[in-house]
Motif scaffolding. Structure first.
Motif, PDB file in Angstrom:
ATOM      1  N   UNK A 133       0.845  -1.193   0.000  1.00  0.00           N
ATOM      2  CA  UNK A 133       0.000   0.000   0.000  1.00  0.00           C
ATOM      3  C   UNK A 133       0.875   1.237   0.000  1.00  0.00           C
ATOM      4  N   UNK A 134       0.464   2.273  -0.709  1.00  0.00           N
ATOM      5  CA  UNK A 134       1.296   3.483  -0.788  1.00  0.00           C
ATOM      6  C   UNK A 134       1.494   4.156   0.563  1.00  0.00           C
ATOM      7  N   UNK A 135       0.566   3.975   1.459  1.00  0.00           N
ATOM      8  CA  UNK A 135       0.694   4.606   2.784  1.00  0.00           C
ATOM      9  C   UNK A 135      -0.103   3.797   3.796  1.00  0.00           C
ATOM     10  N   UNK A 136       0.233   4.006   5.051  1.00  0.00           N
ATOM     11  CA  UNK A 136      -0.506   3.321   6.108  1.00  0.00           C
ATOM     12  C   UNK A 136      -1.745   4.118   6.476  1.00  0.00           C
ATOM     13  N   UNK A 137      -2.646   3.444   7.167  1.00  0.00           N
ATOM     14  CA  UNK A 137      -3.871   4.100   7.609  1.00  0.00           C
ATOM     15  C   UNK A 137      -3.868   4.181   9.129  1.00  0.00           C
ATOM     16  N   UNK A 138      -4.382   5.266   9.646  1.00  0.00           N
ATOM     17  CA  UNK A 138      -4.515   5.410  11.090  1.00  0.00           C
ATOM     18  C   UNK A 138      -5.981   5.386  11.473  1.00  0.00           C
ATOM     19  N   UNK A 139      -6.224   4.865  12.668  1.00  0.00           N
ATOM     20  CA  UNK A 139      -7.591   4.803  13.168  1.00  0.00           C
ATOM     21  C   UNK A 139      -7.645   5.269  14.611  1.00  0.00           C
ATOM     22  N   UNK A 140      -8.693   6.008  14.898  1.00  0.00           N
ATOM     23  CA  UNK A 140      -9.011   6.377  16.278  1.00  0.00           C
ATOM     24  C   UNK A 140     -10.195   5.539  16.733  1.00  0.00           C
ATOM     25  N   UNK A 141     -10.104   5.010  17.935  1.00  0.00           N
ATOM     26  CA  UNK A 141     -11.183   4.169  18.418  1.00  0.00           C
ATOM     27  C   UNK A 141     -11.426   4.400  19.902  1.00  0.00           C
ATOM     28  N   UNK A 142     -12.665   4.200  20.273  1.00  0.00           N
ATOM     29  CA  UNK A 142     -13.067   4.205  21.683  1.00  0.00           C
ATOM     30  C   UNK A 142     -13.434   2.776  22.055  1.00  0.00           C
ATOM     31  N   UNK A 143     -12.984   2.326  23.215  1.00  0.00           N
ATOM     32  CA  UNK A 143     -13.311   0.957  23.571  1.00  0.00           C
ATOM     33  C   UNK A 143     -13.782   0.851  25.018  1.00  0.00           C
ATOM     34  N   UNK A 144     -14.621  -0.164  25.203  1.00  0.00           N
ATOM     35  CA  UNK A 144     -15.071  -0.567  26.527  1.00  0.00           C
ATOM     36  C   UNK A 144     -14.414  -1.909  26.849  1.00  0.00           C
ATOM     37  N   UNK A 145     -14.091  -2.117  28.112  1.00  0.00           N
ATOM     38  CA  UNK A 145     -13.472  -3.382  28.500  1.00  0.00           C
ATOM     39  C   UNK A 145     -13.999  -3.826  29.848  1.00  0.00           C
ATOM     40  N   UNK A 146     -13.900  -5.081  30.107  1.00  0.00           N
ATOM     41  CA  UNK A 146     -14.293  -5.647  31.388  1.00  0.00           C
ATOM     42  C   UNK A 146     -13.562  -6.956  31.606  1.00  0.00           C
TER      43      UNK A 146
END
Length: 363
Positions: A133-146
């Motif tokens: 791929x010509x470039x990488x992708x970034x992601x923002x995420x919100x998560x819940x955990x238990x």
């Protein structure tokens, strides 16, 4: 059975049996930790995405964790992880680097079969790099955990749980099962009540008894009691007051007033008693036989008493103020004046030592 279920089951089976006996109830009040985490990401929710970079296969993830429990109810944790996957349709290798920060809450005392539950809310930032791929992708995420935590030892905590991560831009949700081990440091525990039974008492130096009378100094009202003295409960010597009375007979030649040397030892014995008992006094009574007139005998008896006093003063250094003399004349014979022997006995001086002496009673 899905891969997620398999991972959770394997994690439960793999727990060492010894952990079941760990002191899971006693988490520190606060602590810092560094740890390692392994997880399995179920990215099935993204498999219908048209973009290869979004449509990833399920993959394992490995990470390092760092955090601090500020109170028994709140922990802040950061994580850095790495995952290796591939696109579903083209099978192109993909690397995922992720940084996360989450706040966790957990009960201070509640336990479920020895495990402490927790719940958390976090944010993650992911960098997804697809080969070619010509470039990488970034992601923002919100998560819940238990999940649940348990003390393995006083230094190590084991935890396991699940996360639901929602990508902010596209809105798809990935699931993750994870397990990790944390090493604790900077631990703080609640102060335990003093155990007066098990705690070894500090040695206490016993009170001194300086004069050795059996009564310790703080209670001794009479310090310096002579050794061996019988004392009362206040440490004061018990005293006995007794009367001193000693009698001496000194005989004289006919019409004589000189004290014969043979009586010096007896006079010296009385002098020693007067020295030993300084409050005592001595009365010297002079006597005569019936030879001569009564007036003459009166003066003669006084002279004889005075002669004995001079011996006490000059020879034995007894103060004259402690000695009294009196002439009794011929008025008190102790033998028959009709015989030579009787008259010799009547020519005498009687020394009477009197006084009260207080002495310390001995044990």
């Amino acid at each position: 059975m899905t891969q997620l279920h398999k991972l959770l089951l394997a994690g439960c089976i793999a727990l060492p049996a010894s952990w079941a006996h760990a002191d899971s109830e006693h988490f520190p009040l606060s602590y810092s930790f560094i740890g390692a985490e392994v997880g399995y990401v179920d990215s099935g929710n993204s498999k219908d995405k048209s973009s290869n970079i979004d449509n990833l296969s399920n993959y394992p993830e490995y990470g390092l964790t760092l955090g601090h429990q500020f109170t028994p109810n709140f922990t802040l944790m950061g994580a850095f992880s790495y995952g290796d996957s591939e696109t579903r349709s083209t099978n192109i290798d993909t690397e995922i680097l992720r940084g996360s920060l989450a706040g966790r809450i957990h009960p201070g005392k509640f336990r479920l079969a020895g495990w402490r539950p927790f719940a958390g809310l976090g944010y993650s930032y992911s960098d997804i790099d697809v080969d070619g791929a010509p470039s990488s992708k970034t992601e923002d995420a919100i998560y819940l955990e238990g999940g649940f935590q348990r003390m393995m030892t006083k230094r190590f905590v084991f935890e396991a749980g699940i996360r639901a991560r929602t990508e902010v831009e596209d809105g798809y949700v990935d699931g993750q099962a994870f397990a990790g081990v944390q090493f604790l440091f900077n631990r703080s525990y609640p102060e335990r009540p003093k155990d007066t039974l098990s705690k070894r008492p500090e040695p206490v130096e016993p009170p001194k008894d300086s004069d050795g009378d059996g009564v310790v100094d703080p209670r001794d009202l009479c310090p310096g009691t002579p050794k061996g003295a019988l004392v009362d409960s206040d440490g004061c010597a018990k005293e006995l007051t007794k009367e001193i009375k000693e009698t001496l007979y000194v005989e004289f030649d006919l019409d004589g007033t000189d004290v014969k040397p043979e009586y010096f030892d007896e006079i010296g014995r009385l002098a020693d008693l007067m020295t030993q008992y300084p409050t005592s006094r001595m009365l010297l009574e002079g006597h005569t036989d019936s030879t001569g007139s009564a007036r003459y005998n009166q003066n003669l008896s006084q002279s004889r008493a005075d002669s004995v006093m001079k011996v006490l003063v000059k020879e034995f250094d007894i103060s004259s103020e402690r000695i009294s003399t009196t002439g009794m004349g011929e008025s008190q014979p102790i033998a028959d004046n009709a015989t030579d022997e009787g008259r010799a006995q009547n020519r005498r001086v009687e020394a009477i030592l009197t006084g009260k002496h207080t002495e310390i009673m001995k044990k």
